[in-house]
Scaffold this motif. Structure first.
Motif, PDB file in Angstrom:
ATOM      1  N   LEU A   2       0.842  -1.196   0.000  1.00 40.05           N
ATOM      2  CA  LEU A   2       0.000   0.000   0.000  1.00 40.05           C
ATOM      3  C   LEU A   2       0.873   1.241   0.000  1.00 40.05           C
ATOM      4  O   LEU A   2       1.977   1.223   0.549  1.00 40.05           O
ATOM      5  N   SER A   3       0.358   2.314  -0.597  1.00 40.72           N
ATOM      6  CA  SER A   3       1.092   3.570  -0.482  1.00 40.72           C
ATOM      7  C   SER A   3       0.119   4.696  -0.170  1.00 40.72           C
ATOM      8  O   SER A   3      -1.098   4.535  -0.289  1.00 40.72           O
ATOM      9  N   SER A   4       0.673   5.854   0.240  1.00 40.75           N
ATOM     10  CA  SER A   4      -0.180   6.999   0.563  1.00 40.75           C
ATOM     11  C   SER A   4      -0.516   7.738  -0.722  1.00 40.75           C
ATOM     12  O   SER A   4       0.041   7.436  -1.780  1.00 40.75           O
ATOM     13  N   PHE A   5      -1.406   8.743  -0.614  1.00 38.63           N
ATOM     14  CA  PHE A   5      -1.785   9.515  -1.796  1.00 38.63           C
ATOM     15  C   PHE A   5      -0.593  10.273  -2.398  1.00 38.63           C
ATOM     16  O   PHE A   5      -0.632  10.677  -3.544  1.00 38.63           O
ATOM     17  N   ASP A   6       0.479  10.500  -1.600  1.00 37.07           N
ATOM     18  CA  ASP A   6       1.659  11.109  -2.232  1.00 37.07           C
ATOM     19  C   ASP A   6       2.707  10.052  -2.576  1.00 37.07           C
ATOM     20  O   ASP A   6       3.903  10.323  -2.635  1.00 37.07           O
ATOM     21  N   HIS A   7       2.209   8.802  -2.784  1.00 38.13           N
ATOM     22  CA  HIS A   7       3.001   7.700  -3.338  1.00 38.13           C
ATOM     23  C   HIS A   7       4.168   7.248  -2.466  1.00 38.13           C
ATOM     24  O   HIS A   7       5.161   6.752  -2.964  1.00 38.13           O
ATOM     25  N   PHE A  60     -10.915  21.137 -12.800  1.00 29.94           N
ATOM     26  CA  PHE A  60     -10.694  22.564 -12.576  1.00 29.94           C
ATOM     27  C   PHE A  60      -9.649  22.777 -11.490  1.00 29.94           C
ATOM     28  O   PHE A  60      -9.402  21.879 -10.680  1.00 29.94           O
ATOM     29  N   ARG A  61      -9.060  23.967 -11.471  1.00 27.97           N
ATOM     30  CA  ARG A  61      -8.057  24.341 -10.456  1.00 27.97           C
ATOM     31  C   ARG A  61      -6.937  23.318 -10.346  1.00 27.97           C
ATOM     32  O   ARG A  61      -6.516  22.947  -9.244  1.00 27.97           O
ATOM     33  N   GLY A  62      -6.514  22.798 -11.506  1.00 26.16           N
ATOM     34  CA  GLY A  62      -5.377  21.859 -11.486  1.00 26.16           C
ATOM     35  C   GLY A  62      -5.773  20.410 -11.265  1.00 26.16           C
ATOM     36  O   GLY A  62      -4.907  19.545 -11.217  1.00 26.16           O
ATOM     37  N   GLY A  63      -7.062  20.149 -11.118  1.00 27.13           N
ATOM     38  CA  GLY A  63      -7.470  18.744 -10.963  1.00 27.13           C
ATOM     39  C   GLY A  63      -7.533  18.049 -12.312  1.00 27.13           C
ATOM     40  O   GLY A  63      -7.888  18.670 -13.308  1.00 27.13           O
ATOM     41  N   GLN A  64      -7.125  16.776 -12.364  1.00 31.87           N
ATOM     42  CA  GLN A  64      -7.383  15.973 -13.570  1.00 31.87           C
ATOM     43  C   GLN A  64      -7.562  14.519 -13.148  1.00 31.87           C
ATOM     44  O   GLN A  64      -7.005  14.080 -12.146  1.00 31.87           O
ATOM     45  N   PHE A  65      -8.344  13.777 -13.947  1.00 28.69           N
ATOM     46  CA  PHE A  65      -8.851  12.489 -13.452  1.00 28.69           C
ATOM     47  C   PHE A  65      -8.564  11.332 -14.392  1.00 28.69           C
ATOM     48  O   PHE A  65      -8.592  11.478 -15.616  1.00 28.69           O
ATOM     49  N   HIS A  66      -8.282  10.188 -13.792  1.00 22.00           N
ATOM     50  CA  HIS A  66      -7.970   8.981 -14.553  1.00 22.00           C
ATOM     51  C   HIS A  66      -9.250   8.405 -15.158  1.00 22.00           C
ATOM     52  O   HIS A  66     -10.301   8.445 -14.536  1.00 22.00           O
ATOM     53  N   LEU A 112      -3.297  12.708 -11.874  1.00 20.84           N
ATOM     54  CA  LEU A 112      -2.219  13.703 -11.825  1.00 20.84           C
ATOM     55  C   LEU A 112      -0.892  13.123 -12.335  1.00 20.84           C
ATOM     56  O   LEU A 112       0.039  13.857 -12.642  1.00 20.84           O
ATOM     57  N   LEU A 113      -0.821  11.793 -12.416  1.00 23.24           N
ATOM     58  CA  LEU A 113       0.410  11.169 -12.926  1.00 23.24           C
ATOM     59  C   LEU A 113       0.437  11.163 -14.460  1.00 23.24           C
ATOM     60  O   LEU A 113       1.441  10.797 -15.072  1.00 23.24           O
TER      61      LEU A 113
END
Length: 794
Positions: free
Chosen positions: A73-78, A464-470, A449-450
């Motif tokens: 498992l990893s955290s949201f900041d990998h 929006f505001r820098g969000g982007q989705f897989h 974001l990756l």
């Protein structure tokens, strides 16, 4: 011998016992209540691999026994994570502060053990279990229990409980109303009651202690699953436990003769919580609020009046207390009747609103406890966490520091006016449909974001505001889709409570992502929903105006369209359906072209107002928001819908409300209003409407806290209590509450103790004039003009 059974989880608890944890689940089954005992489930938290050695040293020094397991498992900041398990709850509570003091990150330590046990197994209400059954008094106990998710539709037994007591909190009686038994346990001597045999539903006891013991016996004998009442936790149970403590009784009203556990939510808050092993306590007010009901006043009388069209006659509180004391001394049978009547009203309110079904369905959909008030964050977490773990992530912690607000819903400046033929078009569940269409999701954001942004299959979807989705890695869109389908089915099958439960859960998912009280909050998530909503509303407006109609107002997900002239119902409906078809087709094509996505956006044709008023903001030229009125035709019957206007607001008098309803009716039907307005003002002035002049307002703080500016209702309350003091009665308004007052020539005075004549001019200027001037300018006149004294001809 291990046997399989199915049931429904009523209550959950965890505790330490003999050096390990114990989870106790009380389950309702076809065979009766069952107590499951699950031992040795280890509390867990997650720690970054880079900080593992340091954390292990710290915990060893603190003599906390832990065992560590590598998890993928990893955290949201990998950052890669490791799982740290400990033996007891006591140890698990010591770990987070110890690590925090040494700047070591620690995730998911706040997830409660019993909640995690159920959530990781996807148990939501229904459960299948095995273990070694032992027969106990009135229930089965399963030792070495194992459990997994199962389907089970419970039939739960319910009792409505209500106490009567003196103003000092000494118990007089307890009313209990259930299908199997309905009675009042009353302190008193049956010898002194005439025809006592007629009242076999009253159980007489010698004193308060005997009353509490009789209550214990009742619970053991009739064994209800659910206890309901009005303020039943903060009033009835709080007092019952207090009196039991005073008599050194433990009040064993739980299953298996267990005692209730009381906790205050926190120091400042008045609110308490009660857990009774094996039984669920539902407060009528809290449960109605959770089911998004709203009432002008939450007293049992007014809610019964509003829902059932009946209720007991309302008395002044002093008289009410005096009346109860009087009945207890001189007429116990009437007090018992009164007591039981309250219990029955609460039961009828629950039946009428299908509240119990609602609570059960909410549990089956989300796994939250039935008595959880609000609980949308808990619901989201229950559903989301286990899926997240299986996808290789641990959940983030609550971040209160870097909170950035996201914009709210779309609200357009309105174009004020009195219109013929206005259509309302509504997007069906706009926010959930944006989440579905644009794949908005906490993990989808982290994964998106990756990636590069674009519309190819291997690129992220712009937010929006820098969000982007897989495009693929997400859970929320499917969660919403499943609920959406279930809701459509519930609607078709006419299951109102179920449909309402789904709607609330579905809409709460956006609220959760936009709330700093949720561990998944990220302003890029919330903004990608609301700002997309703004864009959709603006574009939809352009599409409608390109067809030659006027958009006069828009609000969150509704668009108000003026057809520019009067249309018949048939003509208006035809245009409405054509617009809806055009808009939906446009969005389907736009999303496919622009993003390579399938649209779930769906606009519906809601209403045709034959006449529609969009008022201005008082004293200004600009249009107001969220305030309007319109005339509709419902199955051949005409009615006026008021939104946000005086008629539907509790802080306006009945005088203004009745005036507004008639006035609007006349204007919408092109009738003359001059005569009506003059006559209404005259009758107000002559005292004919005195009973309609009462203001009713809530004191939200303690009386002494109003120092600087003292609003009228506070002045009235101070006066009322000054009079109470003079008459030696208990004070009524020191700690808040509702006050009713009138404006006299001397200013505000409490309704029950008016000393001065009524100030009619105040009511004409402050109640009638604003209502009239909300609509009259649109027909070319004003209040002043109509009531000005006629100049005679000389």
């Amino acid at each position: 011998m291990h046997s399989h059974s199915t049931g429904f989880v009523l209550t959950r608890q965890s505790r330490d016992s003999q050096g390990q944890t114990e989870i106790i689940l009380w389950v309702k089954t076809d065979e009766g209540p069952v107590r499951l005992v699950i031992r040795g489930d280890k509390p867990v938290c997650f720690i970054p691999v880079t900080q593992q050695t340091q954390a292990q040293q710290l915990l060893r020094q603190a003599q906390i026994r832990t065992c560590w397991r590598d998890v993928k498992l990893s955290s949201f900041d990998h950052q890669p994570m490791v799982a740290c398990y400990c033996e007891t709850l006591r140890d698990s509570h010591q770990i987070p502060p110890l690590l925090a003091a040494n700047s070591i990150a620690c995730y998911e330590s706040d997830v409660r053990l019993a909640d995690r046990f159920l959530m990781e197994r996807f148990i939501r209400g229904g459960v299948v279990f095995t273990g070694k059954p032992i027969t106990k008094g009135g229930y089965l106990e399963y030792q070495q229990a194992k459990a997994k998710a199962g389907e089970y539709q419970p039939v739960l037994s319910m009792v409505s409980l209500d106490i009567e007591c003196s103003e000092k909190g000494i118990l007089y009686s307890v009313g209990l109303h259930s299908e199997r038994d309905s009675r009042v346990i009353m302190v008193g001597d049956p010898q002194q009651i005439e025809n006592v045999d007629q009242y076999d539903w009253i159980q007489w006891v010698d004193d308060e202690k005997a009353l509490l013991l009789a209550l214990e016996v009742w619970f053991q004998q009739f064994d209800p699953d659910i206890v309901i009442g009005w303020s039943v936790i903060d009033f009835d149970f709080r007092l019952l436990l207090k009196r039991a403590e005073w008599h050194n009784l433990s009040l064993r009203i739980g299953r298996g003769k267990q005692t209730p556990h009381w906790r205050q939510s926190n120091k400042n808050s008045q609110q308490g919580f009660i857990s009774i092993p094996g039984r669920v306590v539902l407060d009528g007010i809290d449960t109605l609020k959770t089911a998004t009901y709203n009432f002008r006043s939450w007293s049992l009388e007014s809610v019964s009046q509003e829902l059932l069209g009946e209720g007991k006659s309302i008395h002044n509180v002093h008289d009410r207390m005096a009346e109860i004391n009087h009945m207890f001394k001189h007429d116990k049978v009437s007090l018992a009747r009164y007591n039981l009547q309250d219990c029955k009203l609460v039961t009828r309110i629950f039946d009428h609103t299908h509240l119990l079904d609602f609570v059960i369905e909410r549990s089956r959909l989300t796994g939250v406890e039935m008595d959880r008030v609000g609980g949308s964050v808990a619901a989201f977490t229950n559903l989301y966490l286990p899926q997240l773990h299986r996808a290789g992530y641990v959940a983030p912690n609550l971040e209160s520091e870097n909170w950035i607000a996201s914009p709210g819903g779309y609200v357009m400046d309105s174009k004020p006016g009195l219109y013929n033929s206005v259509l309302v078009l509504d997007f069906k569940s706009l926010y959930p449909s944006i989440i579905r269409s644009f794949r908005i999701d906490p993990m989808g954001l982290v994964e998106g974001l990756l990636l590069e942004e674009g519309k190819a299959d291997n690129q992220a979807i712009a937010g929006f505001r820098g969000g982007q989705f897989h495009r693929e890695k997400h859970f929320l869109p499917q969660m919403i889709e499943a609920l959406w389908t279930a809701r459509d089915k519930a609607k078709r099958d006419g299951e109102k409570a179920f449909s309402q439960a789904i709607k609330i859960i579905m809409n709460s998912f956006y609220g959760v992502l936009g709330s700093s009280g949720c561990r998944f909050f990220d302003h890029r998530l919330a903004s990608s929903i609301t700002m997309r909503g703004h864009e959709i509303m603006k574009t939809t407006r352009e599409l409608i105006e390109a067809k030659g109609y006027d958009v006069i107002y828009g609000d969150t997900d509704s668009t108000f369209v003026s057809l520019k002239s009067a249309h018949s119902v048939t003509e208006a409906d035809k245009i409405g359906h054509a617009l809806v078809e055009h808009i939906n087709a446009w969005w389907t094509e736009h999303l496919a072209q622009e993003y390579g996505l399938q649209s779930a956006l769906e606009i519906e044709y809601e209403t045709h107002y034959q006449k529609f008023l969009m008022p201005t903001i008082r004293g200004q030229e600009t249009g107001s928001k969220k305030r309007y009125a319109g005339l509709i035709d419902r199955n051949g019957k005409q009615e006026i819908i008021f939104k946000g206007l005086e008629t539907v607001r509790t802080d306006w008098t009945v005088l203004a409300q009745e005036f507004q309803q008639t006035l609007y009716h006349k204007v919408f039907h092109n009738e003359d209003v001059e005569e009506y307005i003059r006559d209404y003002v005259e009758r107000t002035n002559s005292g004919e409407f005195d009973s309609k002049l009462i203001y009713r307002k809530r004191l939200r703080r303690k009386l002494e806290e109003y120092q600087k500016n003292v609003p009228p209702h506070v002045r009235a309350a101070r006066q009322a209590d000054a009079i109470n003091e003079k008459l030696g009665r208990p004070l009524q308004y020191q700690h808040g509450g509702w006050i009713e007052y009138v404006i006299t020539l001397n200013g505000p005075e409490p309704k029950e103790a008016m000393l001065t004549a009524i100030d009619y001019q105040h009511y004409i200027d402050k109640q009638l004039k604003p209502v009239a001037d909300g609509i009259l300018p649109f027909i070319g006149t004003s209040f002043e003009e109509l009531i000005a004294p006629q100049m005679g001809l000389f």
